[in-house]
Enzyme design. Structure first.
Site, PDB file in Angstrom:
ATOM      1  N   SER A  44      15.221 -15.263   5.624  1.00 42.97           N
ATOM      2  CA  SER A  44      15.610 -16.392   6.479  1.00 42.97           C
ATOM      3  C   SER A  44      16.923 -16.171   7.225  1.00 42.97           C
ATOM      4  O   SER A  44      17.305 -16.981   8.056  1.00 42.97           O
ATOM      5  CB  SER A  44      15.669 -17.680   5.671  1.00 42.97           C
ATOM      6  OG  SER A  44      16.782 -17.640   4.824  1.00 42.97           O
ATOM      7  N   LYS A  88      19.304 -27.065   3.318  1.00 37.95           N
ATOM      8  CA  LYS A  88      20.102 -26.331   4.295  1.00 37.95           C
ATOM      9  C   LYS A  88      20.820 -27.284   5.245  1.00 37.95           C
ATOM     10  O   LYS A  88      21.983 -27.071   5.597  1.00 37.95           O
ATOM     11  CB  LYS A  88      19.220 -25.355   5.066  1.00 37.95           C
ATOM     12  CG  LYS A  88      18.848 -24.133   4.209  1.00 37.95           C
ATOM     13  CD  LYS A  88      17.852 -23.233   4.897  1.00 37.95           C
ATOM     14  CE  LYS A  88      17.611 -21.976   4.062  1.00 37.95           C
ATOM     15  NZ  LYS A  88      16.574 -21.117   4.659  1.00 37.95           N
TER      16      LYS A  88
END
Ligand SMILES: Nc1ncnc2c1ncn2[C@@H]1O[C@H](COP(=O)(O)OP(=O)(O)OP(=O)(O)O)[C@@H](O)[C@H]1O
Ligand SMILES: [Mg+2]
Length: 792
Positions: free
Chosen positions: A685, A728
């Site tokens: 990611s 996140k």
């Protein structure tokens, strides 16, 4: 005293004789039998016969003759025995007793019953002597050898039977002799009487004898068994008494203890097979010296078994409203988990043995997973126990040590059950993801057994050595990350994600729960307005950086204990303010650092998702003279290394677009470092974050520090979806960036949690170009770092 009559005396037998019906005996020729006669009519017949040939015909009655009904001729068998009357005695109370001896068999043709007599016309039945002599001899031989066997086994007749029989030769006498010994019913005896053929009669007698012997042997066997078991019990009792006496003499007196154990065993609600096992151990304990090591081991083991809550259950409180209240009282938010618990209660209400899921709460530390387990127990009215599996590597921790091992203990589950003192507690299996494995076995394999409803009904703990039913236990597991939980284990549980909290949620949790708890625990009751909401927010932002609220809770407790101290020392009630809080907690740790917010070349804000929740990581890249190598540091996993490589390849394939000098790839090395170097990192990611850092050093364009990003990159520059969107975003907010760049394909992850995105700009991107458009700033708008400046 037998009177033997000469048979020839009665060569001539009259054609008509008085009949004496016999009730329960069939008289055979040569047999001497006493008979009691009460019937007047028959007595008359006897008296008459005494004046003539002194003979009567004995006919057996088919069934018991009822004296009221009188004697019906149809009740008598047609074949009987002619007998002579040997003696007659009058009985004072009425009736007579006669002694008769059978002479020969006779057939009664007509039985004539008048008012004062019972007579029959008869004909003698001649015995059939035609049968084969050898046949007869063979039967006699058989009978004799059988008689010998009977004598040896000694169960049937007296030994004389065999001795007398062995000397007999005459088949007729042998038959008489055996007949007189056999225990025959009327019907059977009559059948034998009616047999004419001698060989056939002998054969029947042989069979009857054999049967007699079998029955007698069987009886003896049963008697012996009964006697044996009695002897054993008596013997055991005796030995036990002796042992007690010896133990007393030796001063090793544990008699009372053993008696108590036996009494306890009687009332133990365990299944029978368990009790059998316990009984065995008590017996063993009794035989060992009480001070020995072995006795200590057995005693300890028995104590464990006695200490378990066999068949003790609490009754579930299935009141939904009550459960709702308890859950809300103790925890803010956590909607999904609470809903799931209420579902469970509803199912329980409809079906007592219905599907009971094993819930597994997965989320960052300090988000209330463990403490919620306790609330669930309270809302259901069940006992509560917690098992921490963090660092457990030895299978014996779960399944128990074998008793042979000194200091052996049951596994944690049995320990938890004992502590809970009921067989249906809520057991929180904490830190399921921290379970390890090594040479001592694989604890997660043992966990499979515990969590499998098919198997945990008879969960076998090595230490206990007996099965225990864990199927009524409600298991709740907690974990920070699902990744390290083995696939089969995951499969048995219902995973519920618990994510980190936003600042607002933390504020609410602190206000409603944490502060109250801290105040209560420190006893500072009269401290209204001790800590304002504004201060709590300050604490959340500047003193903690976490997904959960554990640190925050600790700080609040610290402040409360300071307040308690001030109150005790100076009798002052203090209130904390932004200005004085530093005095107690030290300087603000996470105060916005101006440097952090500076737009720099080669430093891009990545967002990572770890077991501790979301995190913002600054990925650094530098260019230095070299040979075109890519250097990666910071404990990166293979996937992350590859995504760095892919990012570099993408950059090299777009030099024209970004105006990059190709020589840079020959004369320089690129070094990418992901800080917090000690922590292993992996995953794809960070693709776009690394690309941004690489292009930044190659083009010398600074990166806008107000953006944080996450997204996988493929070689065509497409931005691929990633996991942990919520965590996140929360991390980005904690780090006070203004914008988050996320893959377009992840946009559905925000459904239902839109409110967390309220005060941060979310940018959904499909292609790397869009990312670069947002974050790569025009040339010359930054302070160049030294290395880069030189390289340029
Ligand atoms: N939503 C909430 N409402 C009220 N209190 C909470 C909430 N979340 C967490 N807490 C409190 O925070 C503290 C830490 O929670 P807990 O120990 O349950 O965390 P955890 O999720 O089990 O963490 P870990 O993964 O580290 O074991 C507890 O005192 C708990 O009561
Ligand atoms: Mg916990």
């Amino acid at each position: 005293m037998k009177t033997v009559l000469n048979r020839d005396m009665h060569e001539h037998i009259p054609e008509m004789l008085p009949v004496i019906p016999t009730m329960d005996v069939v008289v055979f020729p040569h047999m001497i039998v006493p008979l009691l006669v009460l019937d007047e009519k028959i007595i008359k017949g006897i008296n008459q016969s005494l004046q003539e040939a002194k003979l009567v015909l004995l006919l057996a009655a088919k069934k018991q003759i009822n004296s009221n009904e009188g004697i019906a001729t149809k009740d008598l068998y047609a074949i009987g025995t002619v007998a002579s009357i040997m003696r007659l005695i009058k009985i004072p109370e009425g009736g007579i007793k006669i002694l008769v001896q059978g002479i020969c068999k006779a057939n009664a043709h007509d039985i004539i019953a008048s008012d004062d007599s019972l007579q029959a016309t008869i004909s003698k039945v001649e015995s059939n002597d035609q049968s084969n002599k050898e046949h007869i001899q063979a039967h006699i031989k058989n009978i004799k050898s059988l008689a010998e066997k009977m004598a040896i086994s000694g169960n049937t007749f007296s030994p004389d039977f065999h001795i007398i029989l062995s000397k007999m030769q005459d088949p007729e006498k042998i038959a008489d002799f055996i007949l007189s010994h056999l225990n025959l019913g009327i019907e059977q005896a009559q059948q034998l009487l009616e047999i004419d053929d001698q060989a056939e009669l002998l054969e029947h007698l042989y069979r009857n004898l054999a049967k007699e012997m079998e029955v007698a042997d069987m009886q003896e066997k049963i008697r012996n068994n009964a006697r044996d078991s009695m002897n054993k019990a008596q013997k055991e009792f005796y030995l036990r008494e002796q042992m007690r006496a010896i133990k007393k003499e030796l001063g090793e007196d544990d008699v009372e203890e053993i008696d108590t154990m036996r009494q306890k065993l009687e009332t133990l609600a365990a299944p029978e097979d368990v009790k059998v096992e316990v009984r065995r151990h008590i017996n063993r304990l009794e035989k060992t010296s009480p001070d020995s090591m072995e006795a200590a081991v057995i005693r300890n083991h028995l104590e464990w078994i006695f200490g378990l809550p066999w068949q003790i259950f609490t009754i579930d409180n299935l009141d939904i409203e009550h459960a709702k209240k308890v859950l809300d009282e103790e925890h803010y938010g956590l909607k999904e988990i609470k809903e799931r618990i209420l579902d469970f209660i509803s199912i329980r209400k409809l079906k007592t043995d219905g599907y009971a899921p094993i819930l597994c709460f997965v989320g960052p530390p300090g988000t209330g997973k463990t403490s919620l387990g306790q609330s669930i127990a309270r809302s259901l009215g069940r006992a509560y126990a917690r098992i921490s599996l963090g660092g457990v590597k030895d299978e014996a921790e779960i399944r128990g040590h074998r008793r042979t091992y000194v200091g052996a203990m049951p596994g944690r589950f049995v320990q938890a059950i004992k502590k809970a003192a009921t067989s249906n507690p809520v057991v929180v299996i904490d830190e399921l993801d921290k379970i390890g494995s090594d040479f001592r076995g694989d604890p997660s394999a043992a966990m499979l057994e515990v969590l499998d409803p098919q198997q945990n009904k008879t969960f076998y703990d090595n230490y206990l050595g007996i099965p225990f039913d864990l199927s009524k236990v409600m298991f709740i597991a907690t974990a920070n990350s699902i990744e390290t939980i083995s696939e089969p284990l995951r499969d048995r549980m219902e995973i519920i994600d618990v994510s980190g909290y936003t600042h607002e949620e933390k504020l609410n949790i602190a206000k409603i729960h944490l502060l109250k708890k801290a105040i209560n625990d420190t006893g500072i009751t009269a401290h209204d307005g001790l800590i304002s909401d504004e201060l709590i927010t300050d604490l959340i932002i500047n003193y903690t950086k976490e997904s959960g609220v554990r640190q925050l809770e600790r700080i609040l407790r610290k402040l409360c204990s300071k307040a308690a101290r001030v109150f005790v020392e100076r009798n002052e009630i203090i209130t904390f303010e932004k200005d004085n809080v530093q005095h107690y907690l030290g300087p603000r740790k996470f105060l916005e650092d101006e440097l952090d917010k500076e737009d720099q070349i080669g430093i891009s804000n990545g967002l990572a998702w770890t077991a501790y929740g979301g995190e913002m990581i600054k990925i650094e890249a530098v260019l230095m003279p070299g040979k075109g190598k890519l250097i990666l540091t910071g404990q990166l996993g293979d996937v992350m290394k590859e995504s760095a490589q892919a990012a570099l390849s993408y950059a090299r394939s777009h030099t024209q677009q970004f105006n990059i000098d190709n020589k840079l790839f020959i004369n320089y090395d690129i070094h990418i470092h992901v800080p917090a170097g000690g922590v292993p990192k992996d995953g794809p990611s960070a693709g776009i974050t690394m690309l941004t850092a690489i292009l930044s050093v190659l083009t010398q364009r600074p990166i806008n520090a107000h953006y944080a990003m996450t997204g996988e990159l493929n070689l065509r520059g497409e931005v691929m979806p990633i996991g942990g969107v919520k965590e996140k975003i929360l991390a980005a907010k904690r780090n006070k960036v203004d914008h988050v760049i996320l893959p377009y394909k992840n946009r559905h992850d925000l459904t239902g949690i839109e409110e967390i995105a309220q005060d941060i700009g979310i940018i959904w991107v499909q292609h790397a170009d869009e990312v670069l458009h947002y974050v790569l700033m025009p040339l010359g708008q930054e302070k160049k770092t030294e290395a880069v400046a030189k390289a340029a």
